[in-house]
Design a protein around this motif. Structure first.
Motif, PDB file in Angstrom:
ATOM      1  N   UNK A 857       0.800  -1.222   0.000  1.00 49.34           N
ATOM      2  CA  UNK A 857       0.000   0.000   0.000  1.00 49.34           C
ATOM      3  C   UNK A 857       0.836   1.277   0.000  1.00 49.34           C
ATOM      4  N   UNK A 858       2.131   1.153   0.211  1.00 48.52           N
ATOM      5  CA  UNK A 858       3.004   2.327   0.257  1.00 48.52           C
ATOM      6  C   UNK A 858       4.233   2.072  -0.586  1.00 48.52           C
ATOM      7  N   UNK A 859       4.593   3.066  -1.392  1.00 45.83           N
ATOM      8  CA  UNK A 859       5.755   2.981  -2.274  1.00 45.83           C
ATOM      9  C   UNK A 859       6.930   3.670  -1.602  1.00 45.83           C
ATOM     10  N   UNK A 860       8.056   3.005  -1.594  1.00 44.84           N
ATOM     11  CA  UNK A 860       9.219   3.459  -0.842  1.00 44.84           C
ATOM     12  C   UNK A 860       9.826   4.722  -1.441  1.00 44.84           C
ATOM     13  N   UNK A 861      10.567   5.494  -0.636  1.00 44.79           N
ATOM     14  CA  UNK A 861      11.314   6.636  -1.176  1.00 44.79           C
ATOM     15  C   UNK A 861      12.377   6.157  -2.164  1.00 44.79           C
ATOM     16  N   UNK A 862      12.885   7.096  -2.940  1.00 44.23           N
ATOM     17  CA  UNK A 862      13.872   6.786  -3.976  1.00 44.23           C
ATOM     18  C   UNK A 862      15.031   7.758  -3.826  1.00 44.23           C
ATOM     19  N   UNK A 863      16.208   7.243  -3.542  1.00 51.94           N
ATOM     20  CA  UNK A 863      17.387   8.065  -3.328  1.00 51.94           C
ATOM     21  C   UNK A 863      18.518   7.557  -4.214  1.00 51.94           C
ATOM     22  N   UNK A 864      19.137   8.463  -4.954  1.00 51.46           N
ATOM     23  CA  UNK A 864      20.256   8.088  -5.822  1.00 51.46           C
ATOM     24  C   UNK A 864      21.435   9.021  -5.571  1.00 51.46           C
ATOM     25  N   UNK A 865      22.620   8.540  -5.931  1.00 52.66           N
ATOM     26  CA  UNK A 865      23.858   9.307  -5.787  1.00 52.66           C
ATOM     27  C   UNK A 865      24.537   9.386  -7.149  1.00 52.66           C
ATOM     28  N   UNK A 866      24.820  10.608  -7.593  1.00 50.84           N
ATOM     29  CA  UNK A 866      25.530  10.821  -8.854  1.00 50.84           C
ATOM     30  C   UNK A 866      26.924  11.357  -8.559  1.00 50.84           C
ATOM     31  N   UNK A 867      27.919  10.810  -9.236  1.00 49.11           N
ATOM     32  CA  UNK A 867      29.305  11.237  -9.069  1.00 49.11           C
ATOM     33  C   UNK A 867      29.851  11.715 -10.409  1.00 49.11           C
ATOM     34  N   UNK A 882      31.069  10.505 -15.661  1.00 53.50           N
ATOM     35  CA  UNK A 882      29.907  10.585 -14.770  1.00 53.50           C
ATOM     36  C   UNK A 882      29.461   9.185 -14.386  1.00 53.50           C
ATOM     37  N   UNK A 883      29.234   8.989 -13.112  1.00 53.44           N
ATOM     38  CA  UNK A 883      28.652   7.739 -12.618  1.00 53.44           C
ATOM     39  C   UNK A 883      27.288   8.107 -12.033  1.00 53.44           C
ATOM     40  N   UNK A 884      26.246   7.859 -12.808  1.00 49.44           N
ATOM     41  CA  UNK A 884      24.892   8.228 -12.437  1.00 49.44           C
ATOM     42  C   UNK A 884      24.240   7.075 -11.692  1.00 49.44           C
ATOM     43  N   UNK A 885      23.608   7.384 -10.558  1.00 45.63           N
ATOM     44  CA  UNK A 885      23.039   6.349  -9.690  1.00 45.63           C
ATOM     45  C   UNK A 885      24.136   5.364  -9.286  1.00 45.63           C
ATOM     46  N   UNK A 886      25.166   5.914  -8.661  1.00 45.10           N
ATOM     47  CA  UNK A 886      26.356   5.120  -8.341  1.00 45.10           C
ATOM     48  C   UNK A 886      26.059   3.938  -7.436  1.00 45.10           C
ATOM     49  N   UNK A 887      25.040   4.032  -6.598  1.00 40.65           N
ATOM     50  CA  UNK A 887      24.697   2.934  -5.688  1.00 40.65           C
ATOM     51  C   UNK A 887      23.777   1.908  -6.344  1.00 40.65           C
ATOM     52  N   UNK A 888      23.431   2.136  -7.622  1.00 39.04           N
ATOM     53  CA  UNK A 888      22.585   1.207  -8.378  1.00 39.04           C
ATOM     54  C   UNK A 888      21.228   1.000  -7.704  1.00 39.04           C
ATOM     55  N   UNK A 889      20.630   2.107  -7.233  1.00 43.71           N
ATOM     56  CA  UNK A 889      19.308   2.021  -6.611  1.00 43.71           C
ATOM     57  C   UNK A 889      18.280   1.583  -7.647  1.00 43.71           C
ATOM     58  N   UNK A 890      17.431   0.627  -7.283  1.00 45.63           N
ATOM     59  CA  UNK A 890      16.409   0.116  -8.183  1.00 45.63           C
ATOM     60  C   UNK A 890      15.109   0.893  -8.016  1.00 45.63           C
ATOM     61  N   UNK A 891      14.272   0.819  -9.025  1.00 50.04           N
ATOM     62  CA  UNK A 891      12.976   1.482  -8.957  1.00 50.04           C
ATOM     63  C   UNK A 891      12.158   0.900  -7.811  1.00 50.04           C
ATOM     64  N   UNK A 892      11.595   1.741  -6.948  1.00 49.86           N
ATOM     65  CA  UNK A 892      10.724   1.215  -5.890  1.00 49.86           C
ATOM     66  C   UNK A 892       9.556   0.431  -6.475  1.00 49.86           C
ATOM     67  N   UNK A 893       9.154  -0.605  -5.761  1.00 49.36           N
ATOM     68  CA  UNK A 893       8.074  -1.477  -6.221  1.00 49.36           C
ATOM     69  C   UNK A 893       6.751  -0.707  -6.236  1.00 49.36           C
TER      70      UNK A 893
END
Length: 920
Positions: A857-867, A882-893
């Motif tokens: 019922x709730x979609x998680x926050x989305x945090x990315x790091x760009x270097x 450029x390393x975009x989304x360096x932590x490889x965060x996935x799309x929240x479900x």
């Protein structure tokens, strides 16, 4: 996201730094060793800031303007103007992305939505003047008049100014939510060539771009200058099968409600499925098939048979098609080529003439599965007469492929032999401007004549002729079991219709600015101007589509033109040394609907050297677009969520079903109106720490929308002219309930544009910028940019209850970024943390119950790091990684979006970008 950087014009304390933050804001601090610009006022360049027509030496204004420089864009690693603008914290819901627009009418286009009020309320300017709208309207999302930002070249950009306040009093229609002013280079000297490559480190999602800029002459020294930029861009195609493991969650794959990514889950297959229980109305040609019982073709491969619903008795075992693995395109390929050129010639005596030319060509190639045929897909809207054209959803008794003796057989099938469906869009935009500017008796003036045009050719590939299909089904001349062996084959069925769209305007403007006296705080600035504009718009669908002759394909029609005459004036009033105000008034006369007058008042007060307060109130408007008010009608496919006469009374079709409709223009529309409020402060509590806090609120009314289909269905029996006679049903259904005749399905609903709704949104913008001195090296830059939406609420019609959308599906409360930058010697290092708050999985008014939510019922926050890291080798070469989304965060479900929410999240995961540029 691209954060704030600040252009500092330090005099004494904050009173002047705050003024700068409200205007040209945001370069990365002063150039080391530079002198105080206030020390020599004679050398200050007079500039015009977005949100005002008054030229100023200091850039002081009472309005919040965010500035993104060309260097900011390079540091971010963004591949296009679209990516840059969509990363703004003020950009909200209700926008459009081209990579996933297959189900949109505006194929292959992207639009920006400041404050979530939609692209039609966000005015896009290039060099302070309007951009021609995209020639393919999208009524699905209310985007009848918006700018396709995909077509704007990025290599020619000098900076982007974003006015996050209502500005109709300055710029006229469409500026209700704010203004994006893209300022292109004008005075480049020498040459520069560059290229950029970017790809996901897990594979796919590649982009490539290259640019060449050349310029000659110095206006001040040589009396002339000229520059030109060539910019090319390519985006790779991504098929869902190649990224399924990254973008499809196992919960979607394993759920019987979705089966996303599973093989064989579509009934529409190259080898047919057959069903008993067919009802048919010979007069209209409409038919209905009961698909609760059926059989697969004997030619169906054993590994493609599938128990579509094991709860049926006996289980329904059919042939299945693997749409997800065989046909689904995830990102469409795109190519863009752009040329921009600017030149200016000084004639002496402060007079110069100038010109601009821009040409853009953009192509987008969308692909989808072959045309399906059969149960549930019988009606195709006919725009010519407002009706629908039918193809039988069944094979007649005696058809060579009919497995049932002496009765018709329902069918589900796919024309794989015809080929994959496609939409190829070729969009060409051009703009030619010539003008003159100068200074006479202390007054700056400028006039220009501009013509802009946007054309689109929309080619539909591998479609099917409805008349040919209908004849082939009824005559038995197409062999569904052996498609190449019938008298009619794919060659006779296949057609490739083409739509053509064109939007253009020709505008003549003139404006002056200067001083008309003094107040205790300084000279009174004044600007005034006029503009005359002729707009034209037409969209001509292929006649075969418009008349219902292309199976399961629709396209709208628009034909219209109008004249617009505007006059505007503005005053900058320095009431005291610490109190200034801005007054603006604009009147617009439209030849089709009438007139609008929009005022604006803004005030800035610096009671302390370290504190500045600012506020504004303004009115805004959006004129009805030519699609909404001229000769226009758009047939469309739709969906009946709830049918009171079938589900409500007989418990039939309670999961909903497809239908069609038509949306027609309304010449009696009034403009949308809005009121915008702003109240904020700017403070510098310590040296080199600049903070801003701005409250904003927008109230939009008279919103133009077409009447909701479900409302018309719910009021089907009403005598109210708004509802009466708009719902058209198929003949009575004698199959769904044994022994009873019940109302047929809804075939089509007539809809109309009306002024009905209201939207109110309010929130807070917070920015912070500082430079921390570091012994023996360059300072550390820290920038914060954040937007918090306190409330977003919508009222569908006058007197109806408000619905609060804040925090519901697709409407996050918080969006922001924080950037750290450090430039020691030849290096330039940056890290940016981006954050998007979570939100509910449900839309406003929905409850999180049922299998579609999968218990989430709730979609998680989305945090990315760009270097980012750049190295400058002397004055000629710069290499950047450029390393975009360096932590490889996935799309929240997101439970109701089985392939991910690609508007808010990046499906590519961690991306690597490499670029190089060379000055010569």
């Amino acid at each position: 996201m691209i954060g704030h950087t600040w252009h500092r014009q330090r005099r004494h304390g904050l009173a002047w730094a705050a003024a700068a933050c409200c205007s040209l804001a945001q370069a990365q601090g002063s150039v080391p060793g530079s002198t105080d610009p206030a020390a020599d006022p004679e050398k200050l360049e007079r500039i015009t800031v977005t949100g005002s027509n008054i030229r100023r030496a200091d850039g002081e204004t009472a309005l919040p303007v965010q500035v993104i420089t060309a260097e900011d864009i390079r540091r971010s690693g963004k591949a296009s103007v679209t990516e840059v603008l969509q990363s703004l914290s003020a950009n909200g819901a209700n926008g459009l992305t081209d990579s996933a627009s297959f189900n949109s009418f505006a194929y292959g286009a992207s639009g920006i939505s400041l404050r979530s009020l939609g692209p039609t309320s966000t005015l896009i300017l290039v060099n302070g003047r309007r951009v021609v709208p995209y020639s393919v309207p999208d009524i699905n999302n209310g985007l009848t008049n918006f700018v396709n930002v995909d077509a704007i070249p990025s290599a020619a950009i000098q900076r982007i100014e974003v006015l996050k306040d209502g500005a109709s009093a300055i710029y006229g229609s469409d500026a209700m939510a704010g203004v994006v002013n893209i300022i292109l280079r004008k005075d480049f000297q020498g040459g520069e060539a560059g290229a950029q490559l970017r790809t996901s480190m897990d594979g796919g999602f590649g982009t490539q771009s290259a640019a060449l800029t050349v310029g000659r002459g110095d206006l001040a020294r040589d009396g002339w200058n000229w520059m030109a930029t060539l910019d090319v861009f390519h985006r790779d195609e991504v098929m869902l099968r190649d990224v399924a493991s990254r973008v499809i969650d196992p919960r979607h794959r394993d759920s019987s409600f979705y089966y996303t990514g599973r093989a064989g889950t579509s009934r529409f297959t190259p080898t047919p499925n057959y069903y008993g229980g067919v009802s048919f109305d010979p007069q209209s040609g409409a038919s209905f098939v009961n698909t609760r019982s059926g059989r697969a073709s004997a030619n169906c491969p054993a590994d493609q048979r599938w128990a579509f619903n094991s709860t049926f008795t006996p289980p329904l075992n059919l042939c299945g098609y693997s749409y997800w693995t065989d046909a689904a395109q995830y990102v469409s390929p795109m190519e863009r080529a752009s040329i921009f050129s600017h030149g200016e010639l000084a004639l002496g005596g402060g007079l110069s003439v100038f010109g601009e030319l821009s040409l853009n060509r953009l192509t987008n190639h969308q692909r989808d599965w072959p045309v399906p045929f059969g149960a549930g897909l019988g009606a195709t809207p006919n725009g010519r007469d407002g009706g629908v054209a039918y193809v039988p959803q069944f094979l007649p008794a005696g058809h060579p492929n009919n497995p049932f003796p002496n009765q018709p057989a329902g069918i589900t099938y796919q024309f794989a032999d015809v080929g994959m469906q496609g939409i190829d869009v070729t969009n060409q935009a051009g703009r030619l401007l010539v003008g003159a500017r100068g200074t006479t008796a202390g007054w700056d003036w400028e006039t220009a004549l501009m013509h802009a045009q946007d054309t689109a050719e929309v080619s539909y590939l591998n479609r099917i002729s409805l008349p040919a299909l209908r004849d082939a089904v009824l005559s038995g001349s197409y062999d569904f079991e052996h498609p190449t062996q019938g008298r009619v084959t794919a060659a006779q069925l296949r057609i490739n219709p083409i739509d053509h769209g064109r939007a253009s305007f020709t505008a003549l403007d003139a404006k002056v600015s200067g001083e008309i006296g003094r107040l205790p705080g300084g000279p009174i600035g004044m600007a005034a101007g006029i503009e005359a504009r002729h707009e034209q718009r037409n969209y001509h669908p292929d006649e075969r589509i418009y008349s219902g002759g292309v199976y399961l394909q629709v396209a709208g029609r628009t034909e219209g033109s109008r004249n617009v005459v505007s006059a505007f004036s503005e005053l900058s009033l320095p009431i005291t040394k610490t109190l200034q105000s801005q007054l603006a008034l604009r009147a617009d006369r439209y030849s089709d609907y009438g007139s609008s007058v929009t005022p604006k008042l803004a005030v800035a007060w610096a009671p302390l050297r370290q504190l500045k307060l600012r506020g504004s109130v303004s009115r805004g408007f959006r004129a009805p677009s030519l699609n909404e008010s001229a000769s226009s009608d758009t047939p469309l496919f739709s969906y009946v969520d709830f049918d009171p006469q079938r589900c409500g009374q007989f418990n039939v079709d309670c999961d909903g079903y497809n239908n069609s409709g038509v949306v027609k223009a309304n010449k009696n529309l009034k403009p949308e109106r809005s009121t915008a409020y702003g109240l904020g402060l700017v403070t510098e509590p310590v040296r080199d720490l600049l903070l801003t806090l701005d409250y904003w609120e927008f109230r939009r009314r008279n919103e133009i929308t077409f009447v909701d289909q479900q409302l018309l269905i719910n009021q089907e029996g009403s005598n109210d002219p708004l509802y009466a006679g708009r719902v058209h049903r198929l003949p009575a259904d004698t199959e769904s309930v044994p022994g009873q005749s019940i109302p047929g399905r809804i075939a089509t609903v007539d809809q109309l544009y009306l002024n009905r709704g209201r939207t109110e949104v309010r929130g807070v913008d917070v920015t912070a910028s500082t430079r921390l001195a570091m012994s023996g090296t360059a300072p550390l830059r820290i920038n914060l940019d954040m937007t918090y939406v306190d409330r977003y609420r919508v009222q569908s019609a006058e007197g109806e209850a408000w619905q609060v959308w804040t925090g519901t599906l697709g409407f996050p409360r918080l969006r922001g970024s924080m950037n750290l930058g450090w430039s020691p010697g030849p290096w330039d290092l940056n890290a940016t943390l981006n954050h998007l708050s979570g939100f509910a999985a449900t839309q406003a008014g929905q409850t999180c119950t049922g299998t579609r939510y999968l218990g989430v019922c709730d979609i998680a926050p989305y945090t990315t790091l760009d270097l980012a890291a750049a190295y400058r080798a002397g004055t000629a070469w710069t290499v950047r990684v450029n390393l975009i989304n360096a932590t490889n965060a996935r799309m929240p479900f997101t439970p109701t979006q089985p392939t991910g929410n690609r508007y808010w999240y990046a499906a590519a995961g961690r991306q690597l970008g490499v670029s190089a540029s060379h000055r010569f």
